[in-house]
Enzyme design. Structure first.
Site, PDB file in Angstrom:
ATOM      1  N   TYR A  19      -1.453   0.195  10.393  1.00 43.87           N
ATOM      2  CA  TYR A  19      -1.528  -0.452   8.959  1.00 43.87           C
ATOM      3  C   TYR A  19      -0.189   0.026   8.001  1.00 43.87           C
ATOM      4  O   TYR A  19       0.579  -0.738   7.653  1.00 43.87           O
ATOM      5  CB  TYR A  19      -2.835  -0.012   8.268  1.00 43.87           C
ATOM      6  N   SER A  75       0.881  -1.038   0.003  1.00 38.52           N
ATOM      7  CA  SER A  75      -0.248  -0.188  -0.116  1.00 38.52           C
ATOM      8  C   SER A  75       0.957   1.164   0.097  1.00 38.52           C
ATOM      9  O   SER A  75       1.870   1.171   0.627  1.00 38.52           O
ATOM     10  CB  SER A  75      -1.078   0.007   1.223  1.00 38.52           C
TER      11      SER A  75
HETATM   12  N1  LIG Z   1      -8.780  -1.407  -0.759  1.00 35.61           N
HETATM   13  C1  LIG Z   1      -8.013  -0.672  -0.770  1.00 35.61           C
HETATM   14  O1  LIG Z   1      -8.460   0.631  -1.149  1.00 35.61           O
HETATM   15  C2  LIG Z   1      -6.384  -1.136  -0.764  1.00 35.61           C
HETATM   16  C3  LIG Z   1      -6.321  -2.290  -0.375  1.00 35.61           C
HETATM   17  N2  LIG Z   1      -4.972  -2.564  -0.310  1.00 35.61           N
HETATM   18  C4  LIG Z   1      -4.450  -4.104  -0.005  1.00 35.61           C
HETATM   19  O2  LIG Z   1      -5.036  -4.831  -0.870  1.00 35.61           O
HETATM   20  C5  LIG Z   1      -5.184  -6.199  -0.396  1.00 35.61           C
HETATM   21  C6  LIG Z   1      -6.353  -6.870  -0.448  1.00 35.61           C
HETATM   22  O3  LIG Z   1      -7.306  -6.184   0.264  1.00 35.61           O
HETATM   23  P1  LIG Z   1      -8.693  -5.819  -0.193  1.00 35.61           P
HETATM   24  O4  LIG Z   1      -9.191  -6.599  -1.210  1.00 35.61           O
HETATM   25  O5  LIG Z   1      -8.790  -4.185  -0.592  1.00 35.61           O
HETATM   26  O6  LIG Z   1      -9.799  -5.803   0.919  1.00 35.61           O
HETATM   27  P2  LIG Z   1     -10.672  -7.295   1.387  1.00 35.61           P
HETATM   28  O7  LIG Z   1     -10.956  -6.986   3.028  1.00 35.61           O
HETATM   29  O8  LIG Z   1     -11.785  -7.607   0.496  1.00 35.61           O
HETATM   30  O9  LIG Z   1      -9.314  -8.283   1.457  1.00 35.61           O
HETATM   31  C7  LIG Z   1      -8.721  -8.714   2.295  1.00 35.61           C
HETATM   32  C8  LIG Z   1      -8.356 -10.324   2.320  1.00 35.61           C
HETATM   33  O10 LIG Z   1      -7.384 -10.748   3.179  1.00 35.61           O
HETATM   34  C9  LIG Z   1      -7.974 -11.717   3.901  1.00 35.61           C
HETATM   35  N3  LIG Z   1      -7.459 -11.729   5.370  1.00 35.61           N
HETATM   36  C10 LIG Z   1      -7.524 -11.097   6.234  1.00 35.61           C
HETATM   37  N4  LIG Z   1      -6.873 -11.607   7.261  1.00 35.61           N
HETATM   38  C11 LIG Z   1      -6.342 -12.602   6.999  1.00 35.61           C
HETATM   39  C12 LIG Z   1      -5.500 -13.530   7.801  1.00 35.61           C
HETATM   40  N5  LIG Z   1      -5.236 -13.322   9.165  1.00 35.61           N
HETATM   41  N6  LIG Z   1      -4.989 -14.703   7.007  1.00 35.61           N
HETATM   42  C13 LIG Z   1      -5.413 -14.782   5.695  1.00 35.61           C
HETATM   43  N7  LIG Z   1      -6.405 -13.925   5.119  1.00 35.61           N
HETATM   44  C14 LIG Z   1      -6.359 -12.752   5.732  1.00 35.61           C
HETATM   45  C15 LIG Z   1      -9.620 -11.517   4.149  1.00 35.61           C
HETATM   46  O11 LIG Z   1     -10.177 -12.579   4.307  1.00 35.61           O
HETATM   47  C16 LIG Z   1      -9.763 -10.999   2.533  1.00 35.61           C
HETATM   48  O12 LIG Z   1      -9.792 -11.946   1.821  1.00 35.61           O
HETATM   49  C17 LIG Z   1      -4.508  -5.925   1.054  1.00 35.61           C
HETATM   50  O13 LIG Z   1      -3.243  -6.296   1.315  1.00 35.61           O
HETATM   51  C18 LIG Z   1      -4.837  -4.612   1.340  1.00 35.61           C
HETATM   52  O14 LIG Z   1      -3.842  -4.073   2.302  1.00 35.61           O
HETATM   53  C19 LIG Z   1      -3.847  -1.726  -0.968  1.00 35.61           C
HETATM   54  C20 LIG Z   1      -4.381  -0.646  -1.125  1.00 35.61           C
HETATM   55  C21 LIG Z   1      -5.657  -0.095  -1.246  1.00 35.61           C
HETATM   56  C1  LIG Z   2      -6.461   0.483   4.749  1.00 37.52           C
HETATM   57  C2  LIG Z   2      -7.094   0.478   3.313  1.00 37.52           C
HETATM   58  C3  LIG Z   2      -6.382   0.168   2.213  1.00 37.52           C
HETATM   59  C4  LIG Z   2      -5.453   1.465   1.907  1.00 37.52           C
HETATM   60  O1  LIG Z   2      -4.121   1.020   1.668  1.00 37.52           O
HETATM   61  C5  LIG Z   2      -6.044   2.612   1.589  1.00 37.52           C
HETATM   62  C6  LIG Z   2      -6.961   3.071   2.849  1.00 37.52           C
HETATM   63  C7  LIG Z   2      -7.737   4.376   2.342  1.00 37.52           C
HETATM   64  C8  LIG Z   2      -6.988   5.318   1.960  1.00 37.52           C
HETATM   65  C9  LIG Z   2      -5.735   4.825   1.124  1.00 37.52           C
HETATM   66  C10 LIG Z   2      -5.753   6.056  -0.160  1.00 37.52           C
HETATM   67  C11 LIG Z   2      -4.596   5.719  -1.111  1.00 37.52           C
HETATM   68  O2  LIG Z   2      -4.499   6.477  -1.884  1.00 37.52           O
HETATM   69  C12 LIG Z   2      -3.589   4.427  -1.103  1.00 37.52           C
HETATM   70  C13 LIG Z   2      -4.382   3.366  -0.248  1.00 37.52           C
HETATM   71  C14 LIG Z   2      -4.990   3.665   1.078  1.00 37.52           C
HETATM   72  C15 LIG Z   2      -4.013   4.146   2.233  1.00 37.52           C
HETATM   73  C16 LIG Z   2      -7.805   1.702   2.856  1.00 37.52           C
HETATM   74  C17 LIG Z   2      -9.111   1.815   4.105  1.00 37.52           C
HETATM   75  C18 LIG Z   2      -9.664   0.335   4.229  1.00 37.52           C
HETATM   76  C19 LIG Z   2      -8.403  -0.561   3.522  1.00 37.52           C
HETATM   77  C20 LIG Z   2      -8.081  -1.833   4.150  1.00 37.52           C
HETATM   78  O3  LIG Z   2      -8.499  -1.994   5.250  1.00 37.52           O
HETATM   79  C21 LIG Z   2      -7.242  -2.757   3.581  1.00 37.52           C
HETATM   80  O4  LIG Z   2      -7.122  -3.799   4.207  1.00 37.52           O
END
Ligand SMILES: NC(=O)C1=CN([C@@H]2O[C@H](COP(=O)(O)OP(=O)(O)OC[C@H]3O[C@@H](n4cnc5c(N)ncnc54)[C@H](O)[C@@H]3O)[C@@H](O)[C@H]2O)C=CC1
Ligand SMILES: C[C@]12CC(=O)[C@H]3[C@@H](CCC4=CC(=O)CC[C@@]43C)[C@@H]1CC[C@@H]2C(=O)CO
Length: 383
Positions: A228, A215
């Site tokens: 985070y 991220s």
């Molecule tokens: N949604 C956003 O705006 C952004 C998300 N990210 C990153 O993208 C990746 C995917 O997240 P999203 O699809 O956004 O959210 P999401 O909440 O839909 O997916 C997160 C996934 O991680 C899994 N997870 C959580 N804890 C776990 C554990 N202990 N063991 C195994 N799996 C676990 C959940 O079951 C879920 O499938 C994450 O690494 C998040 O930090 C990065 C930047 C922006």
């Molecule tokens: C924390 C989380 C995932 C992110 O990394 C984004 C955050 C919302 C603000 C952001 C703006 C950006 O331009 C970059 C990404 C990020 C820091 C998101 C809020 C919830 C998301 C989460 O929980 C992922 O597990």
């Protein structure tokens, strides 16, 4: 003669800088960059070289850039990929997309009965294998490795997509409980590290790929995301180190740095309301007095409003993951999402005071804590 030397050195410097920016995926369009580069080379050749070499050199530049711009792709057949966090969000969509491309997908989920797991079971090909794995449980990681190893003994494991991630706290670092820092580190850093180390022998045998979704919060100080962001900073640095150390083994490592997207619970007001209430209930009285409940309500309000405009097109991230897996020249970094180039430009090239002000204006701009508000100032002076 002097002019010629300076001009050539300048052309080399400008060319290398622009090419690096092109490969970094940070610039709007490759074509724009290539045109700019060629115009620059043409001008410098005419201004500095004694002979009319501008045209042939520019033609050579076109050929070189054209080849550099071509991103050839590897065949998918016979390649196996392990993806974490497929219950929802990027992971679920990536598992479905990679399955449709013909990869043999191992899709790990926290809960085999989650809606996402059921959706994948129904919509994907029989070659997709669903498995339950909690990154904070070493036994789950060991079982995952024992499941994958025999099924990839002949082909090796081509790719590992470290997608799973966790955050449930949006608050100043001082207001974020230590246990939240630990949970973020346990899932986002230590869990990902343990899984990567467990699967590395298989990845080395196939000279494959590691693709990690980190991220921008790990690269710059987004307000109220310290727990985070710190875990993602550690993760990004770990992957950069892996990229350097695994180069001799032929394993390529890419980091995906998405913008803000509507996934999982990331933009669910009820979820974040509950997390805010849990935080308020957990805070010691003195801290709550110093900051005030209103301070925390305001942060939550700004955050929920911000996520309302988050990107809904997850394919931007999924396509970056796919490119990192099968491009012959995967980029070290991918920045999928609206405004990411501007955010990173500000981060890389503007003074820190401007960078911090920008993030506050862009994301969350905390109000004054209760104790610092003029009407409460006399309270502080008496203490
Ligand atoms: N949604 C956003 O705006 C952004 C998300 N990210 C990153 O993208 C990746 C995917 O997240 P999203 O699809 O956004 O959210 P999401 O909440 O839909 O997916 C997160 C996934 O991680 C899994 N997870 C959580 N804890 C776990 C554990 N202990 N063991 C195994 N799996 C676990 C959940 O079951 C879920 O499938 C994450 O690494 C998040 O930090 C990065 C930047 C922006
Ligand atoms: C924390 C989380 C995932 C992110 O990394 C984004 C955050 C919302 C603000 C952001 C703006 C950006 O331009 C970059 C990404 C990020 C820091 C998101 C809020 C919830 C998301 C989460 O929980 C992922 O597990």
């Amino acid at each position: 003669m002097e002019r010629w030397v300076y001009g050539s050195l300048w052309a080399l410097f400008a060319g290398s800088l622009l090419l690096r920016l092109a490969r970094s995926q940070l610039l709007p369009t490759r074509a724009l960059l290539h045109l700019g580069l060629l115009a620059l080379l043409q001008h410098l050749c005419q201004a500095c070289l004694p002979l009319p070499l501008g045209a042939p050199l520019t033609a050579a530049g076109c050929l070189a850039l054209g080849r550099a711009a071509q991103r050839r792709r590897l065949p998918v057949a016979g390649k196996a990929v392990f993806i974490t966090g497929c219950d929802s969000g990027f992971g679920k969509q990536a598992a479905r997309h990679l399955d449709s491309m013909g990869f043999k997908v191992f899709a790990s989920v926290l809960d085999l009965e989650s809606a996402g797991a059921k959706e994948l079971r129904q919509s994907c090909s029989p070659s997709l294998t669903l498995l339950q794995m909690d990154l904070t449980k070493p036994d789950d990681i060991r079982k995952a490795q024992q499941l994958v190893q025999p099924q990839t003994a002949s082909t090796g494991l081509w790719g590992l997509v470290n997608n799973a991630g966790f955050d449930d706290t949006i608050a100043d670092a001082e207001l974020s409980p230590l246990c939240k820092f630990r949970t973020c580190m346990d899932v986002n850093f230590f869990g990902t590290l343990e899984l990567t180390k467990a699967l590395l022998p298989l990845l080395r045998s196939s000279r494959g790929r590691i693709v990690t979704v980190s991220s921008p919060a790990g690269d710059m100080p987004y307000p109220c995301l310290a727990a985070y962001g710190a875990s993602k900073a550690a993760l990004t640095l770990l992957m950069d180190t892996f990229r350097s150390e695994l180069e001799p083994w032929g394993v390529k490592v890419s980091v995906i740095l998405p913008g803000y997207f509507k996934t999982g619970t990331s933009c669910d007001p009820a979820y974040w309301h509950e997390k805010k209430e849990q935080l308020l209930a957990s805070l010691p009285t003195d801290l709550l007095q110093a900051y005030g409940e209103e301070y925390i309500h305001e942060i939550n309000k700004q955050f929920v409003k911000f996520m309302k405009i988050a990107n809904e097109d997850l394919s931007l991230v999924v396509n970056s993951i796919a490119d990192a897996l099968i491009s012959t020249t995967p980029a070290p970094r991918y920045y999928p999402g609206r405004g990411m180039r501007l955010i990173y430009f500000i981060h890389h090239y503007l003074p820190s005071v401007i960078r911090d002000l920008f993030l506050k204006a862009f994301f969350i701009n905390q109000k004054l804590p209760r104790a610092l508000q003029p009407k409460h100032q006399n309270g502080l002076k008496q203490e």
